[in-house]
Design a protein around this motif. Sequence first.
Motif, PDB file in Angstrom:
ATOM      1  N   PHE A   1      -0.532  -9.268   5.336  1.00 43.26           N
ATOM      2  CA  PHE A   1       0.385  -8.549   5.105  1.00 43.26           C
ATOM      3  C   PHE A   1       0.987  -9.342   3.717  1.00 43.26           C
ATOM      4  CE2 PHE A   1       1.174  -5.945   8.840  1.00 43.26           C
ATOM      5  CZ  PHE A   1       0.317  -5.002   8.805  1.00 43.26           C
ATOM      6  N   ALA A   2       1.241 -10.480   3.822  1.00 43.74           N
ATOM      7  CA  ALA A   2       1.798 -11.304   2.761  1.00 43.74           C
ATOM      8  C   ALA A   2       1.086 -11.453   1.786  1.00 43.74           C
ATOM      9  CB  ALA A   2       2.426 -12.606   3.458  1.00 43.74           C
ATOM     10  N   GLN A   3      -0.127 -11.406   1.924  1.00 41.04           N
ATOM     11  CA  GLN A   3      -1.159 -11.544   0.801  1.00 41.04           C
ATOM     12  C   GLN A   3      -1.278 -10.132  -0.074  1.00 41.04           C
ATOM     13  OE1 GLN A   3      -1.920 -14.746   0.504  1.00 41.04           O
ATOM     14  NE2 GLN A   3      -0.950 -14.874   2.418  1.00 41.04           N
ATOM     15  N   GLY A   4      -0.598  -9.113   0.538  1.00 40.37           N
ATOM     16  CA  GLY A   4      -0.645  -7.806  -0.084  1.00 40.37           C
ATOM     17  C   GLY A   4      -1.455  -6.702   0.472  1.00 40.37           C
ATOM     18  N   CYS A   5      -2.180  -6.950   1.725  1.00 34.89           N
ATOM     19  CA  CYS A   5      -3.027  -6.128   2.153  1.00 34.89           C
ATOM     20  C   CYS A   5      -2.110  -4.845   2.860  1.00 34.89           C
ATOM     21  CB  CYS A   5      -3.697  -6.632   3.297  1.00 34.89           C
ATOM     22  SG  CYS A   5      -5.034  -8.089   2.816  1.00 34.89           S
ATOM     23  N   PRO A   6      -2.335  -3.546   2.348  1.00 33.87           N
ATOM     24  CA  PRO A   6      -1.639  -2.524   2.994  1.00 33.87           C
ATOM     25  C   PRO A   6      -2.287  -2.250   4.273  1.00 33.87           C
ATOM     26  CG  PRO A   6      -2.868  -1.788   1.342  1.00 33.87           C
ATOM     27  CD  PRO A   6      -3.029  -3.421   1.362  1.00 33.87           C
ATOM     28  N   LEU A   7      -3.373  -2.254   4.386  1.00 40.41           N
ATOM     29  CA  LEU A   7      -4.411  -1.936   5.575  1.00 40.41           C
ATOM     30  C   LEU A   7      -5.245  -3.077   6.020  1.00 40.41           C
ATOM     31  CD1 LEU A   7      -5.726   0.421   7.351  1.00 40.41           C
ATOM     32  CD2 LEU A   7      -7.209   0.502   5.334  1.00 40.41           C
ATOM     33  N   VAL A   8      -5.387  -3.436   7.379  1.00 43.30           N
ATOM     34  CA  VAL A   8      -5.880  -4.601   7.957  1.00 43.30           C
ATOM     35  C   VAL A   8      -6.833  -3.765   9.059  1.00 43.30           C
ATOM     36  CG1 VAL A   8      -5.661  -6.684   9.350  1.00 43.30           C
ATOM     37  CG2 VAL A   8      -4.231  -6.199   7.713  1.00 43.30           C
ATOM     38  N   ILE A   9      -7.829  -4.374   9.149  1.00 40.81           N
ATOM     39  CA  ILE A   9      -9.012  -4.081   9.961  1.00 40.81           C
ATOM     40  C   ILE A   9      -9.198  -5.189  11.064  1.00 40.81           C
ATOM     41  CG2 ILE A   9     -11.235  -3.096  10.738  1.00 40.81           C
ATOM     42  CD1 ILE A   9      -9.831  -1.228   8.889  1.00 40.81           C
TER      43      ILE A   9
ATOM     44  N   GLN B   1      -4.891   5.331  -1.964  1.00 47.14           N
ATOM     45  CA  GLN B   1      -4.112   5.243  -3.276  1.00 47.14           C
ATOM     46  C   GLN B   1      -3.394   3.774  -3.409  1.00 47.14           C
ATOM     47  OE1 GLN B   1      -1.431   8.683  -3.842  1.00 47.14           O
ATOM     48  NE2 GLN B   1      -3.462  10.066  -3.916  1.00 47.14           N
ATOM     49  N   ARG B   2      -3.151   3.159  -2.409  1.00 42.85           N
ATOM     50  CA  ARG B   2      -2.576   1.959  -2.257  1.00 42.85           C
ATOM     51  C   ARG B   2      -3.534   0.637  -2.360  1.00 42.85           C
ATOM     52  NH1 ARG B   2       1.521   1.487   2.498  1.00 42.85           N
ATOM     53  NH2 ARG B   2       1.703  -0.690   1.496  1.00 42.85           N
ATOM     54  N   LEU B   3      -4.818   1.047  -2.374  1.00 44.59           N
ATOM     55  CA  LEU B   3      -6.047   0.045  -2.356  1.00 44.59           C
ATOM     56  C   LEU B   3      -6.388  -0.302  -3.736  1.00 44.59           C
ATOM     57  CD1 LEU B   3      -7.871   1.383   0.693  1.00 44.59           C
ATOM     58  CD2 LEU B   3      -5.990  -0.156   0.579  1.00 44.59           C
ATOM     59  N   ALA B   4      -6.400  -1.730  -3.944  1.00 42.69           N
ATOM     60  CA  ALA B   4      -7.001  -1.970  -5.177  1.00 42.69           C
ATOM     61  C   ALA B   4      -8.704  -1.896  -5.232  1.00 42.69           C
ATOM     62  CB  ALA B   4      -6.797  -3.722  -5.497  1.00 42.69           C
ATOM     63  N   LYS B   5      -9.139  -1.659  -6.404  1.00 49.27           N
ATOM     64  CA  LYS B   5     -10.489  -1.146  -6.565  1.00 49.27           C
ATOM     65  C   LYS B   5     -11.306  -2.007  -7.857  1.00 49.27           C
ATOM     66  CE  LYS B   5      -9.616   3.619  -4.897  1.00 49.27           C
ATOM     67  NZ  LYS B   5      -8.157   3.461  -5.087  1.00 49.27           N
ATOM     68  N   ALA B   6     -11.165  -3.198  -7.682  1.00 46.17           N
ATOM     69  CA  ALA B   6     -11.722  -3.852  -8.543  1.00 46.17           C
ATOM     70  C   ALA B   6     -13.159  -4.686  -7.961  1.00 46.17           C
ATOM     71  CB  ALA B   6     -10.861  -5.141  -9.043  1.00 46.17           C
ATOM     72  N   GLY B   7     -13.491  -4.160  -6.658  1.00 46.39           N
ATOM     73  CA  GLY B   7     -14.613  -5.018  -6.170  1.00 46.39           C
ATOM     74  C   GLY B   7     -14.519  -6.324  -5.812  1.00 46.39           C
ATOM     75  N   SER B   8     -13.031  -6.769  -5.720  1.00 46.09           N
ATOM     76  CA  SER B   8     -13.074  -8.398  -5.493  1.00 46.09           C
ATOM     77  C   SER B   8     -13.435  -8.571  -3.928  1.00 46.09           C
ATOM     78  CB  SER B   8     -11.895  -9.020  -6.108  1.00 46.09           C
ATOM     79  OG  SER B   8     -10.836  -8.403  -5.116  1.00 46.09           O
ATOM     80  N   ARG B   9     -13.769  -9.833  -3.559  1.00 48.04           N
ATOM     81  CA  ARG B   9     -14.023 -10.295  -2.236  1.00 48.04           C
ATOM     82  C   ARG B   9     -13.283 -11.664  -2.218  1.00 48.04           C
ATOM     83  NH1 ARG B   9     -15.644  -5.709  -3.083  1.00 48.04           N
ATOM     84  NH2 ARG B   9     -17.798  -5.144  -3.228  1.00 48.04           N
ATOM     85  N   GLN B  10     -12.411 -11.805  -1.115  1.00 46.78           N
ATOM     86  CA  GLN B  10     -11.800 -13.312  -0.942  1.00 46.78           C
ATOM     87  C   GLN B  10     -11.946 -13.604   0.509  1.00 46.78           C
ATOM     88  OE1 GLN B  10      -7.477 -13.644  -2.835  1.00 46.78           O
ATOM     89  NE2 GLN B  10      -7.690 -11.430  -2.834  1.00 46.78           N
ATOM     90  N   PHE B  11     -12.117 -14.789   0.757  1.00 49.03           N
ATOM     91  CA  PHE B  11     -12.426 -15.366   2.040  1.00 49.03           C
ATOM     92  C   PHE B  11     -11.608 -16.506   2.440  1.00 49.03           C
ATOM     93  CE2 PHE B  11     -16.469 -13.356   0.170  1.00 49.03           C
ATOM     94  CZ  PHE B  11     -16.754 -12.582   1.194  1.00 49.03           C
TER      95      PHE B  11
ATOM     96  N   LYS C   1       4.140   0.952  -4.924  1.00 52.94           N
ATOM     97  CA  LYS C   1       3.823  -0.343  -4.543  1.00 52.94           C
ATOM     98  C   LYS C   1       2.581  -0.769  -5.313  1.00 52.94           C
ATOM     99  CE  LYS C   1       6.026  -0.419  -0.123  1.00 52.94           C
ATOM    100  NZ  LYS C   1       6.020  -0.539   1.307  1.00 52.94           N
ATOM    101  N   GLN C   2       2.632  -2.279  -5.631  1.00 53.80           N
ATOM    102  CA  GLN C   2       1.326  -2.879  -6.173  1.00 53.80           C
ATOM    103  C   GLN C   2       0.069  -2.511  -4.987  1.00 53.80           C
ATOM    104  OE1 GLN C   2       1.950  -6.896  -7.100  1.00 53.80           O
ATOM    105  NE2 GLN C   2      -0.091  -7.383  -7.901  1.00 53.80           N
ATOM    106  N   LYS C   3      -0.857  -2.480  -5.801  1.00 55.77           N
ATOM    107  CA  LYS C   3      -2.248  -2.292  -5.138  1.00 55.77           C
ATOM    108  C   LYS C   3      -2.757  -3.539  -4.548  1.00 55.77           C
ATOM    109  CE  LYS C   3      -3.387   2.147  -7.237  1.00 55.77           C
ATOM    110  NZ  LYS C   3      -4.468   2.860  -7.749  1.00 55.77           N
ATOM    111  N   GLY C   4      -3.311  -3.504  -3.213  1.00 54.78           N
ATOM    112  CA  GLY C   4      -3.714  -4.600  -2.653  1.00 54.78           C
ATOM    113  C   GLY C   4      -4.963  -4.408  -1.946  1.00 54.78           C
ATOM    114  N   PRO C   5      -5.760  -5.374  -1.459  1.00 56.09           N
ATOM    115  CA  PRO C   5      -6.810  -5.441  -0.796  1.00 56.09           C
ATOM    116  C   PRO C   5      -7.050  -4.834   0.531  1.00 56.09           C
ATOM    117  CG  PRO C   5      -6.145  -7.769  -0.670  1.00 56.09           C
ATOM    118  CD  PRO C   5      -5.285  -6.951  -1.489  1.00 56.09           C
ATOM    119  N   ILE C   6      -8.079  -4.445   1.313  1.00 55.51           N
ATOM    120  CA  ILE C   6      -8.308  -4.128   2.461  1.00 55.51           C
ATOM    121  C   ILE C   6      -8.391  -5.468   3.126  1.00 55.51           C
ATOM    122  CG2 ILE C   6      -9.819  -3.114   4.517  1.00 55.51           C
ATOM    123  CD1 ILE C   6     -10.437  -1.056   2.226  1.00 55.51           C
ATOM    124  N   GLY C   7      -7.605  -5.631   4.239  1.00 60.13           N
ATOM    125  CA  GLY C   7      -7.782  -7.013   4.917  1.00 60.13           C
ATOM    126  C   GLY C   7      -8.515  -6.901   6.059  1.00 60.13           C
TER     127      GLY C   7
END
Length: 278
Positions: free
Chosen positions: A63-71, A236-246, A2-8
């Motif tokens: 989840f719809a924004q692509g976050c595979p993991l939400v805290i 391995q499913r987490l994106a690692k570009a160091g981006s931050r979205q709010f 699956k496409q990698k996504g951010p930590i929510g």
Amino acid sequence: MKQKGPIGVFDSGIGGLTVLRSIVEQLPQYDYLYLGDNGRAPYGNRSFNTIHQYTWECVQWMFAQGCPLVILACNTASAKALRTIQQQDMPGRHPDERVLGVIRPTAEVIGNYTKTNHIGVLGTTGTVQSGSYLLEIEHFFPELKVYQQACPLWVPIIESGEYLKPGADYYVKQYLDELLKQSADIDTILLACTHYPLLLQKIKQHLPEDIKVVGQGDIVAHSLKDYLSRHPEMEQRLAKAGSRQFFTTMDDTPEFDKHASAFFGTSIQSVYTDVRKC
């Protein structure tokens, strides 16, 4: 793959940014997406069903924004919604995603801070009434005596930006006095709300110097780091570009950004979203 996504990272308002700040400090390589449900905050005095509904709407949006993991960086949501989301909502609809809370990681280590085995817990009305901390701490540290105090006015004071003003001292001292009346042996106080670190300076001013005050940011960050090391399939499913979205559900994003920057430590620029349309 699956496409990698951010930590929510989710909170009912801006308090969760204190947790995100600690997580970014310890794990800066990952992409992060923060969502504050400021349009419906505070959660603390709402019913179990309402808190579950709001939290689940926000989790599905992430989840719809692509976050595979939400805290859930919100103690009230962790106390009143997490278990239902994990056990009832997700298995049939989102079996590959994960949602974690902040109560269990905190309960796993809080006993290491006390010498008297008497701990105070400051939280929202919802967190205190849920009894979640009593149950979780009992599981890991059955020898501890835990005393709870609800602080229903603290989150509104913080969210409104009044927390640094002299008027806030009255309510800080009021709740601390009520907690300490329960036991003279309390030597550790847990801030069981991610908003409360913004009141840390005032809290310490009204406490004896020998009482430790424990926040959750570093605890949750360390727990997440450990979780990812034990679950490489998620890492391995987490994106690692160091981006931050709010993102925020409050339509006045400049007002959110002004207060949120104090929590996160640097200026941010948020985007309004309506999670109910997800």
